[in-house]
Design a protein around this motif. Structure first.
Motif, PDB file in Angstrom:
ATOM      1  N   ILE A 176     -16.101  22.467   5.590  1.00  0.00           N
ATOM      2  CA  ILE A 176     -16.272  22.886   6.903  1.00  0.00           C
ATOM      3  C   ILE A 176     -15.376  23.039   7.920  1.00  0.00           C
ATOM      4  O   ILE A 176     -15.446  23.933   8.777  1.00  0.00           O
TER       5      ILE A 176
ATOM      6  N   TYR B 239     -24.908  18.368  -0.726  1.00  0.00           N
ATOM      7  CA  TYR B 239     -25.454  17.332   0.057  1.00  0.00           C
ATOM      8  C   TYR B 239     -26.637  18.166   0.516  1.00  0.00           C
ATOM      9  O   TYR B 239     -26.737  19.247   0.846  1.00  0.00           O
ATOM     10  N   HIS B 240     -27.890  17.339   0.195  1.00  0.00           N
ATOM     11  CA  HIS B 240     -29.298  18.022   0.758  1.00  0.00           C
ATOM     12  C   HIS B 240     -29.588  17.933   2.173  1.00  0.00           C
ATOM     13  O   HIS B 240     -30.463  18.354   2.574  1.00  0.00           O
ATOM     14  N   ARG B 241     -28.809  17.005   2.800  1.00  0.00           N
ATOM     15  CA  ARG B 241     -29.043  16.662   4.202  1.00  0.00           C
ATOM     16  C   ARG B 241     -29.138  18.006   5.083  1.00  0.00           C
ATOM     17  O   ARG B 241     -28.185  18.836   5.378  1.00  0.00           O
TER      18      ARG B 241
ATOM     19  N   ARG C  91     -27.552  21.876  10.119  1.00  0.00           N
ATOM     20  CA  ARG C  91     -27.219  22.048  11.569  1.00  0.00           C
ATOM     21  C   ARG C  91     -26.171  21.905  12.004  1.00  0.00           C
ATOM     22  O   ARG C  91     -25.758  22.838  12.913  1.00  0.00           O
ATOM     23  N   GLU C  92     -25.168  21.238  11.371  1.00  0.00           N
ATOM     24  CA  GLU C  92     -23.863  21.392  12.092  1.00  0.00           C
ATOM     25  C   GLU C  92     -23.168  22.535  11.908  1.00  0.00           C
ATOM     26  O   GLU C  92     -22.272  23.121  12.514  1.00  0.00           O
TER      27      GLU C  92
ATOM     28  N   GLU D  94     -40.610  18.949  27.460  1.00  0.00           N
ATOM     29  CA  GLU D  94     -42.049  18.522  27.258  1.00  0.00           C
ATOM     30  C   GLU D  94     -42.921  19.231  27.999  1.00  0.00           C
ATOM     31  O   GLU D  94     -42.906  19.449  29.059  1.00  0.00           O
TER      32      GLU D  94
ATOM     33  N   ASP E 260     -35.114  18.704  24.840  1.00  0.00           N
ATOM     34  CA  ASP E 260     -35.677  17.839  25.780  1.00  0.00           C
ATOM     35  C   ASP E 260     -36.816  18.330  26.706  1.00  0.00           C
ATOM     36  O   ASP E 260     -36.970  17.602  27.976  1.00  0.00           O
TER      37      ASP E 260
ATOM     38  N   ALA F  80     -28.705  17.769   8.262  1.00  0.00           N
ATOM     39  CA  ALA F  80     -27.515  17.435   9.388  1.00  0.00           C
ATOM     40  C   ALA F  80     -26.336  18.821   8.779  1.00  0.00           C
ATOM     41  O   ALA F  80     -25.806  19.177   9.853  1.00  0.00           O
ATOM     42  N   TYR F  81     -26.237  18.737   7.677  1.00  0.00           N
ATOM     43  CA  TYR F  81     -25.247  19.752   7.286  1.00  0.00           C
ATOM     44  C   TYR F  81     -25.453  21.002   7.861  1.00  0.00           C
ATOM     45  O   TYR F  81     -24.558  21.780   8.267  1.00  0.00           O
TER      46      TYR F  81
ATOM     47  N   ALA G  25     -38.893  20.037  22.382  1.00  0.00           N
ATOM     48  CA  ALA G  25     -38.706  18.822  22.731  1.00  0.00           C
ATOM     49  C   ALA G  25     -37.376  17.988  22.264  1.00  0.00           C
ATOM     50  O   ALA G  25     -36.475  17.459  22.921  1.00  0.00           O
ATOM     51  N   GLU G  26     -37.023  18.186  21.139  1.00  0.00           N
ATOM     52  CA  GLU G  26     -36.048  17.665  20.262  1.00  0.00           C
ATOM     53  C   GLU G  26     -34.815  18.198  20.664  1.00  0.00           C
ATOM     54  O   GLU G  26     -33.675  17.740  21.230  1.00  0.00           O
ATOM     55  N   GLU G  27     -34.838  19.652  20.711  1.00  0.00           N
ATOM     56  CA  GLU G  27     -33.657  20.496  20.828  1.00  0.00           C
ATOM     57  C   GLU G  27     -33.246  20.279  22.549  1.00  0.00           C
ATOM     58  O   GLU G  27     -31.980  20.311  22.863  1.00  0.00           O
TER      59      GLU G  27
ATOM     60  N   GLU H 166     -42.517  20.593  19.210  1.00  0.00           N
ATOM     61  CA  GLU H 166     -41.537  19.494  18.624  1.00  0.00           C
ATOM     62  C   GLU H 166     -40.027  20.010  18.600  1.00  0.00           C
ATOM     63  O   GLU H 166     -39.410  19.206  18.987  1.00  0.00           O
TER      64      GLU H 166
END
Lengths: 381, 249
Positions: free
Chosen positions: B64, B85-87, B92-93, B247, B245, B89-90, B241-243, B238
């Motif tokens: 990375i 790595y299955h995550r 996304r980052e 609503e 905030d 998060a990878y 909201a997550e990204e 969703e």
């Protein structure tokens, strides 16, 4: 000491004033009542005057008292002064020593008037002065000794605490290791055993379905090993940094327990880059434990987490809308809570649990001071 | 001839990828190898490959970190991460550091060689970002039995239907803007195959708005179930909201 001095302090000032007045009155009354006639007074005053000795007609009164009485009274003054210097704090000491001087003056007057003699007043003054000084010296030495002693006890206590913490951590490690072993045994080993059986079956009768099953079991075992490895050493923390690892941790918790998440941060890697790897991984563990607690106990539908910097402090919050934590359990320091506190202590962070907003759920707040750090000193590499 | 740089610290795996590249890609590219991020970066500067296959966990410099550096120097570089790595998060980052011009991919080491080849071809030849569906946790298709679209194209179709801009799709799917545009053009080719080109040439002007026309075609072919779009909307909300905030009232 401060507490015991509060008493004397309150009455010493009035007593000193009263004694000054009494001393003045005594001299006046003595003068009026001819106990102290003009000649005696002149002679008396001559004692205090340095030149008095050489002035004609004002020779000092002959010492008429026996030596033991002189020595005794001088000694009494010295003793009183020493006590005052030793036992009293600054303000009372000053006042009491003034009293002692007055008292010695009075006694010079008294002894001269009634007994016709006494010790030389300068001897009394010297006794009071030296006594005070001596007492004060003792006091300083004593305070030093006490301080050392209390430091010693404090050190002992702290050592004991540290020992206990260490023991706790070792115990916790042991528990984790057992869980790990159980994970490996229950999941991975069983899968591998199944693989062996299937392999035997495949050897006797090659069947593509069996081969497929073996492949499935192997990748399952791989996933499980990866899961175990990740709980040992979170790879996301190593490669992506603290903030991304925390977000990942929260999302995984959400996937397990089925709550919605909101992860909020304005930080990039810069702020957390200043943290050492140990600090990052302990913060991660604390966060992970908080998320696990939410999964296990809270029954929440929404978990909000945030990472911010407030007043030079890194603040990590995990807020759920679940059942909330029993405050009594927090007070009596349940094992989990104590353990998390100890972990936080290790890196000088604090952790606190509060009832959530609108009285719902729990908010966990982890704080770590960022001041006095240089950027990038222990960035993950 | 294309040039591919393979950065991987385990030599057996590195050689495996090299062999795959030479045997399975047509025409076979020239392959150069590096054993860690640091060497990879140096070799990138001198050899200027068309594409990099990059491991993530390596000594000296992680994949990375190396990719970040490479993209800073040359934002259009194609990089396929090949990771254990299955995550999510990878992905996304990485999505956060990928430049708008770059095409990149994320393939898993635990998957088959065929999938790796597919990922390489996708990124290297078709300029189409590839992210292993296992990592992305692809949403189940909404009652769509038509398999003419790939999962990735179907995902893009959903995003277009929801009315997202290129930038928004890039942010949501953790790929570059150029990656989104390439995905879109693939989708257009499949759904309105040359029809608009033909019309444009005849009429001398744009007849269709491509995005709207894609949705129209999808509806016509029942790729999108009008009753199921609420699910699309829920997912979108969703994410918003997550990204951000945000609503919805």
């Amino acid at each position: 000491m401060a507490g015991s001095n509060a008493g004397p302090k309150t009455y010493i000032l009035p007593v000193t004033l009263v004694s000054l007045v009494v001393a003045w009155l005594a001299i006046v009354v003595a003068a009026r009542g001819a106990w102290l006639d003009a000649e005696v007074l002149t002679r008396l005053l001559a004692i205090f005057a340095v030149q008095g000795k050489s002035e004609a007609g004002a020779a000092p009164i002959a010492i008429a008292l026996p030596l033991p009485v002189q020595a005794g009274t001088t000694f009494l003054f010295a003793l009183g002064a020493t006590w005052c210097g030793f036992r009293l704090a600054a303000v009372p000491r000053l006042l009491v020593s003034v009293q002692l001087f007055v008292l010695s003056l009075l006694s010079v007057v008294g002894l001269r008037c009634w007994l016709g003699g006494g010790a030389h007043p300068l001897a009394y003054f010297a006794a009071v002065f030296l006594g005070c000084l001596c007492g004060y010296g003792l006091r300083v030495v004593d305070l030093k000794r006490r301080k050392q002693e209390s430091q010693h006890y404090e050190l002992l206590l702290r050592n004991k605490e540290l020992q206990e913490t260490k023991l706790q951590l070792v115990k916790q490690d042991e528990i984790e290791r057992r869980m790990l072993a159980a994970d490996l045994h229950d999941q991975v080993l069983n899968d591998l055993k199944a693989v062996r059986q299937k392999l035997d079956a495949y050897e006797s009768a090659p069947d593509p379905a069996v081969a497929e099953a073996i492949r499935g079991l192997l990748s399952q075992a791989m996933d499980e090993i990866r899961e175990v490895m990740d709980s040992l050493c979170p790879s996301a923390l190593e490669h992506l940094g603290l903030v991304a690892a925390l977000e990942d941790c929260l999302r995984r918790g959400a996937a397990r327990a089925g709550f919605k998440t909101r992860f909020k941060t304005r930080l990039g890697g810069r702020e957390t880059g200043a943290l050492s790897m140990v600090e990052q991984s302990l913060l991660y563990r604390l966060f992970q434990e908080s998320v696990t607690n939410v999964c296990k106990h809270a029954g929440a539908t929404l978990v909000r987490a945030s990472v911010t910097v407030e007043d030079d402090e890194l603040v990590i919050r995990v807020a759920d809308n679940g059942r909330g934590i029993d405050q009594s359990r927090l007070r009596e320091d349940s094992r989990g809570v104590r353990y998390m506190r100890q972990r936080a202590d290790l890196i000088g962070a604090t952790i606190a649990w509060r009832p959530g907003e609108e009285g719902k759920g729990t908010t966990v707040e982890i704080r770590l001071s960022l001041s006095g750090r240089e950027d990038g000193q222990g960035s993950c590499s | 001839m294309a040039k591919v740089l393979v950065v991987e610290d385990v030599s057996a795996l590195r050689q495996h990828v090299t062999r795959l590249l030479k045997e399975k890609i047509d025409p076979p590219p020239e392959v150069i190898e590096a054993a860690n991020g640091h060497d990879g970066l140096k070799l990138f500067r001198t050899a200027r490959p068309d594409m990099i296959v990059m491991d993530i966990s390596m000594p000296e410099m992680s994949g990375i970190k190396a990719a970040e550096q490479i993209w800073q120097e040359s934002p259009a570089t194609k990089i396929l991460f090949w990771s254990q790595y299955h995550r999510e998060a990878y992905v996304r980052e990485i999505g956060k550091i990928v430049p708008d011009e770059a095409i990149h991919g994320y393939a898993l080491k635990s998957e088959t060689d065929e999938k790796l080849i597919y990922a390489i071809t996708s990124v290297l030849i078709h300029n189409n970002p590839y992210i292993d569906p296992l990592v992305r946790g692809v949403q189940a298709r909404l009652q769509c039995k038509d398999q003419s679209l790939t999962d990735v194209e179907y995902e893009t179709l959903q995003d277009v239907t929801a009315g997202l801009t290129d930038r928004a799709i890039a942010a949501r799917r953790h790929i570059s803007v150029r990656g989104v545009q390439n995905r879109l053009s693939m989708l257009l080719t499949k759904l309105i195959a040359g029809e608009d080109q033909h019309l444009r040439d005849t009429a001398g002007m744009e007849i269709y708005n491509p995005r709207t026309r894609v949705i129209f075609e999808a509806l016509k072919r029942q790729l999108i179930d009008p009753d199921a779009v609420t699910v699309l909307d829920d997912d979108l909300n969703e994410w918003l909201a997550e990204e951000f905030d945000y609503e919805k009232a």
